[in-house]
Write an enzyme that holds these catalytic residues in place. Structure first.
Site, PDB file in Angstrom:
ATOM      1  N   LYS A 188       1.020  -1.266  -0.164  1.00 39.46           N
ATOM      2  CA  LYS A 188      -0.004  -0.086  -0.062  1.00 39.46           C
ATOM      3  C   LYS A 188       1.038   0.992   0.156  1.00 39.46           C
ATOM      4  CE  LYS A 188      -2.258   3.259   2.486  1.00 39.46           C
ATOM      5  NZ  LYS A 188      -1.694   4.438   1.585  1.00 39.46           N
ATOM      6  N   GLY A 241       6.867   6.217   8.040  1.00 40.57           N
ATOM      7  CA  GLY A 241       5.977   7.326   8.074  1.00 40.57           C
ATOM      8  C   GLY A 241       6.064   8.025   9.397  1.00 40.57           C
ATOM      9  N   SER A 242       4.873   8.772   9.913  1.00 43.10           N
ATOM     10  CA  SER A 242       4.883   9.514  10.804  1.00 43.10           C
ATOM     11  C   SER A 242       4.905   8.657  12.420  1.00 43.10           C
ATOM     12  CB  SER A 242       3.691  10.456  10.969  1.00 43.10           C
ATOM     13  OG  SER A 242       2.556  10.057  11.177  1.00 43.10           O
ATOM     14  N   GLY A 246       2.647   5.572  13.136  1.00 43.53           N
ATOM     15  CA  GLY A 246       3.477   4.243  13.721  1.00 43.53           C
ATOM     16  C   GLY A 246       2.912   3.678  14.994  1.00 43.53           C
ATOM     17  N   GLU A 263       9.808   3.002  10.961  1.00 42.94           N
ATOM     18  CA  GLU A 263      10.778   3.808  10.899  1.00 42.94           C
ATOM     19  C   GLU A 263       9.968   5.165  10.812  1.00 42.94           C
ATOM     20  OE1 GLU A 263      13.919   4.679  10.689  1.00 42.94           O
ATOM     21  OE2 GLU A 263      13.847   2.514  10.099  1.00 42.94           O
ATOM     22  N   CYS A 297      13.546  11.602   6.360  1.00 44.15           N
ATOM     23  CA  CYS A 297      13.628  11.163   7.424  1.00 44.15           C
ATOM     24  C   CYS A 297      14.947  11.581   8.356  1.00 44.15           C
ATOM     25  CB  CYS A 297      13.571   9.759   8.015  1.00 44.15           C
ATOM     26  SG  CYS A 297      11.983   9.052   7.302  1.00 44.15           S
ATOM     27  N   GLU A 397       9.797  17.167  14.756  1.00 43.83           N
ATOM     28  CA  GLU A 397      10.051  17.192  13.419  1.00 43.83           C
ATOM     29  C   GLU A 397       9.146  18.121  12.446  1.00 43.83           C
ATOM     30  OE1 GLU A 397      11.243  13.510  10.520  1.00 43.83           O
ATOM     31  OE2 GLU A 397       9.098  13.238  11.439  1.00 43.83           O
TER      32      GLU A 397
HETATM   33  C1  UN1 Z   1      14.169   8.339   4.395  1.00 41.36           C
HETATM   34  O1  UN1 Z   1      14.255   9.583   4.271  1.00 41.36           O
HETATM   35  O2  UN1 Z   1      13.208   7.822   5.021  1.00 41.36           O
HETATM   36  O3  UN1 Z   1      20.002   8.303   3.879  1.00 41.36           O
HETATM   37  C2  UN1 Z   1      15.240   7.551   3.678  1.00 41.36           C
HETATM   38  C3  UN1 Z   1      19.267   8.980   3.066  1.00 41.36           C
HETATM   39  C4  UN1 Z   1      18.587   7.998   2.140  1.00 41.36           C
HETATM   40  C5  UN1 Z   1      17.417   7.291   2.557  1.00 41.36           C
HETATM   41  C6  UN1 Z   1      16.177   8.110   3.340  1.00 41.36           C
HETATM   42  N1  UN1 Z   1      19.640   7.126   1.493  1.00 41.36           N
HETATM   43  O4  UN1 Z   1      19.008  10.066   3.039  1.00 41.36           O
END
Ligand code: UN1
Length: 509
Positions: A188, A241-242, A246, A263, A297, A397
């Site tokens: 999804k 995601g957020s 999560g 994550e 992230c 964040e």
């Molecule tokens: C993400 O933003 O969830 O290290 C992944 C990094 C990328 C992956 C980011 N290789 O910024």
């Protein structure tokens, strides 16, 4: 940007409609409804219409995945790996087409979109090799004439729920280890990037994954995501995601004792010590803070700098940031693309209001609406100075192009500030002092630490993930990614021909 529309509404001329992929067939949602995906750099550009999936569609996809499970599990792992390899090779062949489609739907500049596709290729090839490794242990038994070993086995159906910010790399990070280990998949994608997901699944079909092994259901988290998480037939969920979503997934999956890999958020910091190469630090900070418009992230949203270098650093950051060009990521002269949607712009704008009350605005701070930018979701790259480590903009964040500079007295204070957050994904330190670099490598409470580089740019063959509220202890990428998608089975074979009791027959008395 997405919106729900009725299936009976006449399609805009030339707007293509895309389908779910279930049991090897492209099919419409049983809801009959579709939604649109738009180009965030110019919302007048409709990428396509996508199926508004519902619980019935998810149930069909899970049934297809479940049915394909025994066949896929019994397919030799090296053969599964070959199909992953074929998929990676197809991605490489179609790299430019995929990257352009990604820039159009997600907004990141084309060079970064190519990197996103490349990250998908890298993990496909890495995991293809796992088809011939996937090692367990064979160890001596404590008893004579007895064999002891462990093997990995698939869990079953994997629910893969992915974000829009890495719309090809992250689905591949999750699906490749799930598939090579013999799981089947219900995928999804984020409702902002269903086209990127569709293009991936088209190539997966072409690569030769048998029907039912990979199933795609587009639609909202509330309907499609919830149905996947709630199903007793989905044994493992992987979600990026957020933190809020999560946590809600964790509560639901926890009630059913499901395997779950999360994550989530980050508040990544760059420490700049007094002896740092300030030009290099500026390069690293700008790339980490404003690359992907701050929507990684791993993006740097805090610079924690020793007081003696704050002015020099700010002068460089301000000058270089003023030179950044905003616009469509398809224009090669553009440095910073749009945010993903209007909601993201509102969120960033509200944080810059908070920031005005907490720090000192150096530049930016507003929506970017000049000329053609008005058609997209643009926000000016923004820097605040004199931010306190515990201020909201230093803690929460924002997921946009907003950087806070936090002055500190020394390494000790920098390390405390860096760690004083509920997240722990990535961090970095700029210093020429090898002793300080090693202290940081020891002290920083993050899953990834960079020395003399920014906070982004993780490579696919090392574990990726974070401490504290960034996740729940699992890692993506690297060989350890297999842990999310497999059960261990320890096997003992006694060839002595008699009953041998472990812990008893081999002990005196
Ligand atoms: C993400 O933003 O969830 O290290 C992944 C990094 C990328 C992956 C980011 N290789 O910024």
């Amino acid at each position: 940007m997405t919106e729900t529309i009725s299936a009976t509404e006449p399609a805009a001329a030339g707007t293509p409609t895309f389908r779910h992929f279930i049991a090897g067939e492209w099919c419409d949602s049983s809801s009959g409804a579709t939604f649109e995906s738009h180009n965030p750099a110019d919302r007048r550009d409709v990428v396509g219409r996508f199926q508004q999936g519902n619980a019935a569609d998810v149930a069909m996809a899970i049934r297809a995945a479940d049915t394909a499970g025994p066949m896929w599990r019994r397919t030799p792992a090296p053969r599964r790996g070959e199909i992953l390899y074929a998929f990676g090779a197809l991605m490489a062949q179609h790299k430019e087409r995929l990257a352009r489609a990604m820039t159009r739907e997600m907004g990141k500049v084309l060079t970064e979109a190519r990197g996103d596709v490349q990250e998908g290729i890298d993990i496909a090839f890495l995991m293809a090799g796992e088809g011939r490794r996937m090692a367990g242990e064979t160890v001596p038994s404590e008893l004579p004439d007895k064999w002891a070993m462990s093997v990995r086995q698939p869990i079953g159906v994997a629910g893969i729920i992915t974000p829009w910010n890495f719309p090809m790399a992250i689905p591949c990070w999750k699906m490749m280890p799930a598939l090579v280990t013999g799981n089947t998949v219900v995928f999804k994608p984020a409702s902002d990037t269903p086209h990127c997901a569709t293009l991936l699944v088209e190539l997966m079909e072409e690569a030769g994954f048998p029907p039912g092994v990979v199933n795609l259901v587009t639609g909202s988290g509330a309907e499609v995501g919830d149905a996947i998480v709630g199903s007793p037939d989905v044994g493992v969920i992987s979600f990026t995601g957020s933190s809020a979503t999560g946590k809600s997934i964790a509560a639901k999956a926890g009630a059913k004792l499901k395997r779950l890999s999360l994550e989530l958020g980050g508040k990544n910091g760059v420490v700049v010590l007094a002896d740092a190469d300030l030009d290099l630090a500026t390069d690293g900070i700008l790339w980490s803070a404003f690359g992907t418009t701050g929507q990684r992230c791993t993006a740097a949203s805090r610079v924690i700098a020793e007081r003696s270098v704050v002015d020099g650093l700010l002068e460089r950051l301000e000058r270089r940031t003023r030179a950044l060009r905003l616009g469509s990521g398809l224009d090669p002269s553009v440095d910073v693309g749009p945010l993903i949607n209007e909601g993201a712009v509102d969120k960033v704008a509200s944080y810059t209001e908070v920031g005005r009350g907490e720090g000192e605005l150096v530049l930016g701070g507003d929506r970017a609406e000049e000329a053609d930018l008005a058609h997209g979701h643009f926000f000016q790259p923004t820097i605040f100075s004199r931010v306190g480590a515990m201020d909201r903009i230093g803690q929460e964040e924002i997921f946009g192009p907003v950087l806070s500079v936090i002055p500190v007295a020394d390494y000790g204070e920098a390390m405390l500030a860096l760690n004083q957050t509920r997240y722990g994904l990535s961090s970095s330190i700029f210093t020429r002092d090898v002793n300080q670099a090693f202290r940081a490598m020891r002290d920083f409470e993050t899953g990834i630490v960079y020395v003399n580089a920014g906070t982004t740019g993780a490579e696919t063959h090392l574990p990726f993930g974070g401490w504290k509220e960034t996740g729940n202890g699992h890692r993506e990428a690297g060989h350890v990614a297999l842990d999310t998608y497999t059960e261990w089975k320890s096997i003992y074979v006694d060839f002595s021909g008699r009953l041998q009791r472990a812990q008893i027959d081999n002990q005196p008395g």
